[in-house]
Design a protein around this motif. Structure first.
Motif, PDB file in Angstrom:
ATOM      1  N   THR A 333       0.928  -1.106   0.004  1.00 55.17           N
ATOM      2  CA  THR A 333      -0.223  -0.079   0.122  1.00 55.17           C
ATOM      3  C   THR A 333       1.031   1.198   0.019  1.00 55.17           C
ATOM      4  O   THR A 333       1.968   1.297   0.514  1.00 55.17           O
ATOM      5  CB  THR A 333      -1.081   0.082   1.266  1.00 55.17           C
ATOM      6  OG1 THR A 333      -0.085   0.215   2.591  1.00 55.17           O
ATOM      7  CG2 THR A 333      -1.857  -1.138   1.345  1.00 55.17           C
ATOM      8  N   LEU A 334       0.402   2.176  -0.557  1.00 52.60           N
ATOM      9  CA  LEU A 334       1.202   3.546  -0.533  1.00 52.60           C
ATOM     10  C   LEU A 334       0.136   4.655  -0.444  1.00 52.60           C
ATOM     11  O   LEU A 334      -1.109   4.435  -0.653  1.00 52.60           O
ATOM     12  CB  LEU A 334       1.616   4.004  -1.978  1.00 52.60           C
ATOM     13  CG  LEU A 334       2.405   2.889  -2.875  1.00 52.60           C
ATOM     14  CD1 LEU A 334       2.793   3.447  -4.151  1.00 52.60           C
ATOM     15  CD2 LEU A 334       3.799   2.992  -1.929  1.00 52.60           C
ATOM     16  N   GLU A 335       0.436   5.535   0.598  1.00 55.52           N
ATOM     17  CA  GLU A 335      -0.182   6.586   1.060  1.00 55.52           C
ATOM     18  C   GLU A 335       0.263   7.998   0.888  1.00 55.52           C
ATOM     19  O   GLU A 335       1.499   8.028   0.781  1.00 55.52           O
ATOM     20  CB  GLU A 335      -0.294   6.508   2.568  1.00 55.52           C
ATOM     21  CG  GLU A 335      -1.314   5.240   3.006  1.00 55.52           C
ATOM     22  CD  GLU A 335      -1.164   5.007   4.329  1.00 55.52           C
ATOM     23  OE1 GLU A 335      -2.116   6.098   4.907  1.00 55.52           O
ATOM     24  OE2 GLU A 335      -1.136   4.160   5.053  1.00 55.52           O
ATOM     25  N   ALA A 336      -0.236   9.007   0.436  1.00 49.60           N
ATOM     26  CA  ALA A 336       0.164  10.226   0.065  1.00 49.60           C
ATOM     27  C   ALA A 336      -0.830  11.365   0.399  1.00 49.60           C
ATOM     28  O   ALA A 336      -1.980  10.878   0.308  1.00 49.60           O
ATOM     29  CB  ALA A 336       0.482  10.228  -1.396  1.00 49.60           C
ATOM     30  N   THR A 337      -0.344  12.518   0.696  1.00 52.90           N
ATOM     31  CA  THR A 337      -1.192  13.766   0.770  1.00 52.90           C
ATOM     32  C   THR A 337      -0.463  14.717  -0.159  1.00 52.90           C
ATOM     33  O   THR A 337       0.656  14.934   0.009  1.00 52.90           O
ATOM     34  CB  THR A 337      -1.143  14.447   2.467  1.00 52.90           C
ATOM     35  OG1 THR A 337      -1.650  13.332   3.323  1.00 52.90           O
ATOM     36  CG2 THR A 337      -1.847  15.572   2.482  1.00 52.90           C
ATOM     37  N   TYR A 338      -1.331  15.463  -0.866  1.00 55.52           N
ATOM     38  CA  TYR A 338      -1.093  16.347  -1.870  1.00 55.52           C
ATOM     39  C   TYR A 338      -1.769  17.568  -1.376  1.00 55.52           C
ATOM     40  O   TYR A 338      -3.043  17.750  -0.872  1.00 55.52           O
ATOM     41  CB  TYR A 338      -1.574  16.013  -3.153  1.00 55.52           C
ATOM     42  CG  TYR A 338      -1.283  14.806  -3.823  1.00 55.52           C
ATOM     43  CD1 TYR A 338      -0.173  14.548  -4.651  1.00 55.52           C
ATOM     44  CD2 TYR A 338      -1.664  13.674  -3.525  1.00 55.52           C
ATOM     45  CE1 TYR A 338       0.316  13.628  -5.256  1.00 55.52           C
ATOM     46  CE2 TYR A 338      -1.003  12.207  -3.983  1.00 55.52           C
ATOM     47  CZ  TYR A 338      -0.183  12.412  -4.885  1.00 55.52           C
ATOM     48  OH  TYR A 338       0.442  11.234  -5.342  1.00 55.52           O
ATOM     49  N   GLU A 339      -1.053  18.681  -1.863  1.00 53.80           N
ATOM     50  CA  GLU A 339      -1.431  20.068  -1.141  1.00 53.80           C
ATOM     51  C   GLU A 339      -1.423  20.911  -2.576  1.00 53.80           C
ATOM     52  O   GLU A 339      -0.330  21.220  -3.086  1.00 53.80           O
ATOM     53  CB  GLU A 339      -0.978  20.739  -0.099  1.00 53.80           C
ATOM     54  CG  GLU A 339      -0.751  19.779   1.019  1.00 53.80           C
ATOM     55  CD  GLU A 339       0.108  20.262   2.259  1.00 53.80           C
ATOM     56  OE1 GLU A 339       0.794  21.231   2.007  1.00 53.80           O
ATOM     57  OE2 GLU A 339       0.048  19.755   3.485  1.00 53.80           O
ATOM     58  N   PHE A 340      -2.705  21.940  -2.571  1.00 50.29           N
ATOM     59  CA  PHE A 340      -2.619  22.608  -4.014  1.00 50.29           C
ATOM     60  C   PHE A 340      -2.983  24.272  -3.321  1.00 50.29           C
ATOM     61  O   PHE A 340      -4.141  24.182  -2.685  1.00 50.29           O
ATOM     62  CB  PHE A 340      -3.465  22.255  -4.932  1.00 50.29           C
ATOM     63  CG  PHE A 340      -3.418  20.788  -5.343  1.00 50.29           C
ATOM     64  CD1 PHE A 340      -2.388  20.675  -6.560  1.00 50.29           C
ATOM     65  CD2 PHE A 340      -3.728  19.701  -4.951  1.00 50.29           C
ATOM     66  CE1 PHE A 340      -1.877  19.654  -7.007  1.00 50.29           C
ATOM     67  CE2 PHE A 340      -3.433  18.543  -5.373  1.00 50.29           C
ATOM     68  CZ  PHE A 340      -2.581  18.406  -6.377  1.00 50.29           C
ATOM     69  N   PRO A 341      -2.395  25.270  -3.718  1.00 52.98           N
ATOM     70  CA  PRO A 341      -2.613  26.464  -3.389  1.00 52.98           C
ATOM     71  C   PRO A 341      -3.919  27.099  -4.106  1.00 52.98           C
ATOM     72  O   PRO A 341      -4.333  26.616  -5.256  1.00 52.98           O
ATOM     73  CB  PRO A 341      -1.555  27.340  -3.595  1.00 52.98           C
ATOM     74  CG  PRO A 341      -0.909  26.647  -4.816  1.00 52.98           C
ATOM     75  CD  PRO A 341      -1.293  25.296  -4.871  1.00 52.98           C
ATOM     76  N   PHE A 342      -4.541  28.095  -3.805  1.00 50.80           N
ATOM     77  CA  PHE A 342      -5.180  29.165  -4.685  1.00 50.80           C
ATOM     78  C   PHE A 342      -4.489  29.519  -5.792  1.00 50.80           C
ATOM     79  O   PHE A 342      -3.386  29.771  -5.487  1.00 50.80           O
ATOM     80  CB  PHE A 342      -5.847  30.229  -3.707  1.00 50.80           C
ATOM     81  CG  PHE A 342      -6.933  29.812  -2.807  1.00 50.80           C
ATOM     82  CD1 PHE A 342      -7.924  29.601  -2.983  1.00 50.80           C
ATOM     83  CD2 PHE A 342      -6.508  30.162  -1.490  1.00 50.80           C
ATOM     84  CE1 PHE A 342      -8.894  29.355  -1.826  1.00 50.80           C
ATOM     85  CE2 PHE A 342      -7.419  29.682  -0.437  1.00 50.80           C
ATOM     86  CZ  PHE A 342      -8.752  29.621  -0.661  1.00 50.80           C
ATOM     87  N   LEU A 343      -5.176  29.694  -6.704  1.00 48.44           N
ATOM     88  CA  LEU A 343      -4.447  30.191  -8.078  1.00 48.44           C
ATOM     89  C   LEU A 343      -5.373  31.104  -8.812  1.00 48.44           C
ATOM     90  O   LEU A 343      -6.600  31.290  -8.749  1.00 48.44           O
ATOM     91  CB  LEU A 343      -4.368  29.190  -8.846  1.00 48.44           C
ATOM     92  CG  LEU A 343      -3.152  28.096  -8.791  1.00 48.44           C
ATOM     93  CD1 LEU A 343      -3.022  26.758  -9.802  1.00 48.44           C
ATOM     94  CD2 LEU A 343      -1.642  28.493  -8.607  1.00 48.44           C
ATOM     95  N   ALA A 344      -4.715  32.282  -8.913  1.00 42.33           N
ATOM     96  CA  ALA A 344      -5.454  33.378  -9.960  1.00 42.33           C
ATOM     97  C   ALA A 344      -5.207  33.224 -11.321  1.00 42.33           C
ATOM     98  O   ALA A 344      -4.627  32.248 -11.825  1.00 42.33           O
ATOM     99  CB  ALA A 344      -4.614  34.624  -9.591  1.00 42.33           C
ATOM    100  N   HIS A 345      -6.281  33.451 -12.172  1.00 42.74           N
ATOM    101  CA  HIS A 345      -6.349  33.414 -13.468  1.00 42.74           C
ATOM    102  C   HIS A 345      -5.101  34.412 -14.444  1.00 42.74           C
ATOM    103  O   HIS A 345      -4.603  33.603 -15.317  1.00 42.74           O
ATOM    104  CB  HIS A 345      -7.686  33.735 -14.115  1.00 42.74           C
ATOM    105  CG  HIS A 345      -8.835  33.012 -13.463  1.00 42.74           C
ATOM    106  ND1 HIS A 345      -9.413  33.151 -12.193  1.00 42.74           N
ATOM    107  CD2 HIS A 345      -9.704  32.020 -13.853  1.00 42.74           C
ATOM    108  CE1 HIS A 345     -10.200  32.307 -12.029  1.00 42.74           C
ATOM    109  NE2 HIS A 345     -10.638  31.515 -12.947  1.00 42.74           N
TER     110      HIS A 345
END
Length: 723
Positions: A333-345
């Motif tokens: 098994t593999l576990e991961a946490t991903y984080e993405f910021p707010f982005l402007a156009h």
């Protein structure tokens, strides 16, 4: 019903145009005014706008149901008409249309409103505009036959010239007056693809290339009406705050400032020019009521998202098999946490709109992605009936979703400013770059928590995926699409994965945040593709498999995906040993019906840095109407996606946006653009789209190349330094 315009007989005779209108089900009838009818009778027969106009000088103007915002749709739609009309491409022009949902509805998106989104413009337009051209051609031929007293089948049309073997010939303009009097054919035959001259041609080029490259193309930012005032708005520094009081004395002393007014989104300073308005805003004193404002910073929000991910989910987006049971039985098994910021156009042309009321009519100018929706909101804001609002849909200097806000904020601001000064002159509201970055709408910040399992044989057996983020659709006119607590714009690209994983579940936890969000180029696909494709790559490594072969093994029922993977592998020389310091990664993703695979090749330097040197891209977008434009869209989307992958983020400190301009909200510079090779799968199936499809795969392709170089998986964007 859409608005209908009266065409007086003299006006029609002078302008000489053909009017084509859509009927239910996407078919076409030609609605032509009766030249001998009264104005009222004409209005009863004629839609207020059209698909096609032919002028006495033989120029052909196509009224596009979709806004041109850099993706090339004006040129593509004009080519569809020119193909069936047998016009010369140099005769063709295109302008934005609006004001009649029945005429300009987006067929692909359900036909309920006019909208340019989801890379759907070409698929919505393909048959509609071809039939428009074919119908106009048939009527011109009938007019020629009756004028010359010859058989219709003896007449040819080529490059805008109607001719007969007897030597008689005429231009479109010479026959258009007679053509509008001809009976409308109930059906027209479209060309066989083997006879296409423009559709699919490698020689087809954009109609606006010369004007744009020479700086002569006008956008809303360039429009100047007589006596027009320019307004800039002081927006609250915190989202959700409101005006408590303001002192306009110092602002009004600035030379060129004409007025200062409070509107629903802040306080507007109206000047004789942009500079005066900006300097007046700098002198303005505003006290804000922050009682209902969002005051949390990014670090706190991120921790709250992590906490949400650890609790039971709010909703289940999709489930098949038993992911929990299969995970318990998995060999690895593999576990991961991903984080993405707010982005402007961050489009090059910040938001703007012009409002001008004369009597009972209100005119609006802007690059609107949802014209009929904006028209409704404009009518309500101006206290006018909807058919009294006329939209002039201009070319937009970029959009990426930003010009399709559900509340039509920029239009409301322009109308409220003009209304506040008694409608006495036109008013343009122009946002600055700083307004766009600090007071805009953003791609939602997201946290993904994922666990996946492999069997002893190295097959993916289980996948459990939690997405924590804001709903874009909740609280808007699209809220009915939020089903069971699941906003599909948050889960698309994950919940509908093409991978044949037997035990699969995607859950959603809805974050409550006061930061306004909006669809951003490729919307949910832009972050979900990153998660899916980096984890698939990690699973391939754990299974000891080649990343492409591993994907193909999961795509047995998706031949299109397999085809683009094989094509990109061939063109990128996948499997060939690279020189020292070079590494590559692959990703494949389907976005709004188009499948794109990319191989990113990076170069790692001795100081721990890297650069993306080469990207090989393969796309299946069905029939490639304009191959050159498709390649340009792939290149542009790769650059756009690379900026978000390597640099871009919106962060908050105590609720206020930290970034203000391109010095702090960094996008990809020209020096960072890699060499890009685009390969289009040759197909005759219906067109899908190219405006967004190259954005989602580029991030994971680069991250997978980094993993090949360092053995380290990148789960936070923008990518962190190697050292």
């Amino acid at each position: 019903m859409g608005r209908r315009q009266t065409y007086p007989t003299k006006e029609l005779s002078r302008r000489s145009f053909l009017v084509l209108s859509a009927v239910a089900g996407g078919g076409l009838v030609l609605g032509l005014p009766n030249l001998n009818a009264s104005a009222d009778e004409t209005s009863a027969q004629t839609p207020f706008e059209a698909y096609l106009r032919i002028a006495p000088d033989s120029s052909v103007t196509v009224l596009s149901a979709h806004v041109e915002m850099g993706q090339g749709i004006f040129s593509g739609i004009a080519a569809l008409v020119a193909e069936e009309l047998d016009a010369d491409i140099t005769q063709m022009h295109a302008v934005g249309a609006s004001g009649n949902t029945r005429l300009y509805n987006n067929i692909t998106m359900g036909g309920t409103m006019q909208e340019t989104q989801g890379s759907s413009a070409m698929s919505s337009s393909f048959e509609r505009y071809r039939r428009a051209g074919a119908t106009a051609r048939a009527m011109l031929v009938t007019a020629a036959a009756r004028t010359w007293n010859v058989a219709e089948e003896e007449i040819t049309v080529d490059a805008g010239v109607i001719a007969h073997p007897s030597g008689k010939s005429a231009s479109f303009g010479e026959l258009v007056e007679a053509a509008v009097r001809q009976p409308v054919p109930s059906d027209v035959k479209l060309k066989d693809p083997k006879d296409w001259r423009y559709i699919g041609s490698e020689k087809l080029r954009r109609l606006d290339a010369k004007a744009k490259s020479s700086g002569r193309q006008d956008y809303t930012i360039d429009i100047k009406l007589p006596d027009m005032l320019t307004a800039v708005v002081a927006h609250p520094p915190l989202f959700g705050a409101a005006v408590k009081s303001f002192d306009a004395a110092a602002a009004k002393r600035v030379k060129g400032v004409v007025d200062v007014v409070e509107i629903s989104h802040g306080v507007a300073v109206l000047g004789q020019n942009m500079w005066a308005a900006i300097k007046g805003r700098e002198a303005l004193v505003v006290e804000w009521n922050n009682d209902k404002a969002e005051k949390r910073g990014s670090a706190r929000l991120l921790q709250e998202y992590r906490d949400l991910a650890a609790r039971p989910a709010d909703a289940l987006a999709v489930s098949r098999g038993d992911a929990d049971l299969a995970m318990a039985d998995a060999a690895t098994t593999l576990e991961a946490t991903y984080e993405f910021p707010f982005l402007a156009h961050a489009p090059m042309e910040p938001l703007n709109a012009i409002a001008h009321r004369l009597g009972d009519r209100l005119d609006l100018w802007g690059g609107f992605q949802m014209p009929d929706h904006y028209q409704k909101i404009a009518a309500k804001t101006a206290d006018l009936p909807q058919d009294a609002v006329k939209l002039h849909v201009t070319m937009a200097g970029g959009a990426f979703g930003r010009r399709g806000t559900p509340d039509a904020q920029i239009v409301v601001e322009a109308i409220e400013c003009a209304k506040a000064i008694g409608w006495r002159v036109p008013v343009k509201v122009q946002w600055t770059r700083e307004d766009d970055i600090t007071a805009g709408r953003y791609r939602p910040m997201c946290v993904h928590v994922l666990k996946a399992g492999l069997t002893q044989e190295g097959k993916v057996s289980a996948w459990k995926h939690r997405i924590v983020g804001q709903s874009i659709l909740a609280g808007t006119q699209y809220e009915q699409y939020v089903q069971g607590g699941v906003d599909p714009s948050l889960t698309e690209g994950a919940a509908d994965t093409p991978y044949g994983i037997p035990h699969f579940a995607v859950e959603v936890s809805n974050a409550k945040v006061g930061v306004p969000t909006l669809w951003w180029r490729a919307v949910g696909h832009s972050h979900n593709a990153y998660v899916m494709e980096t984890m698939i790559d990690e699973l391939a490594a754990a299974a000891g498999s080649d990343p492409i072969e591993f994907r193909i093994g999961l795509l047995a029922e998706r031949p299109r995906h397999i085809q683009v993977l094989n094509l990109v592998a061939e063109k990128a020389n996948w499997g060939k040993t690279l020189s020292a310091g070079r590494f590559r990664g692959v990703a494949v993703h389907e976005t709004y019906g188009s499948v794109v695979a990319q191989v990113a090749e990076i170069v790692v330097d001795g100081d721990g840095g890297f650069r993306v040197d080469r990207v090989v891209c393969a796309i299946d977008c069905g029939l490639a109407v304009a191959p050159d434009q498709i390649r340009a869209q792939m290149e542009g989307g790769i650059g756009f996606g690379l900026g978000a992958t390597l640099h871009s983020k919106i962060t908050l400190s105590d609720g206020a946006v930290d970034q203000t301009n391109f010095d702090t909200y960094e996008v990809l510079r020209l020096s960072g653009m890699p060499k890009v090779e685009v390969h289009i799968v040759p197909l005759t199936s219906p067109s899908t789209g190219a405006g967004e499809a190259s954005v989602p795969p580029i991030g994971p392709a680069v991250a997978n190349a980094l993993a090949a170089a360092t053995g380290r998986r990148s789960r936070v964007l923008p990518l962190q330094p190697l050292s």
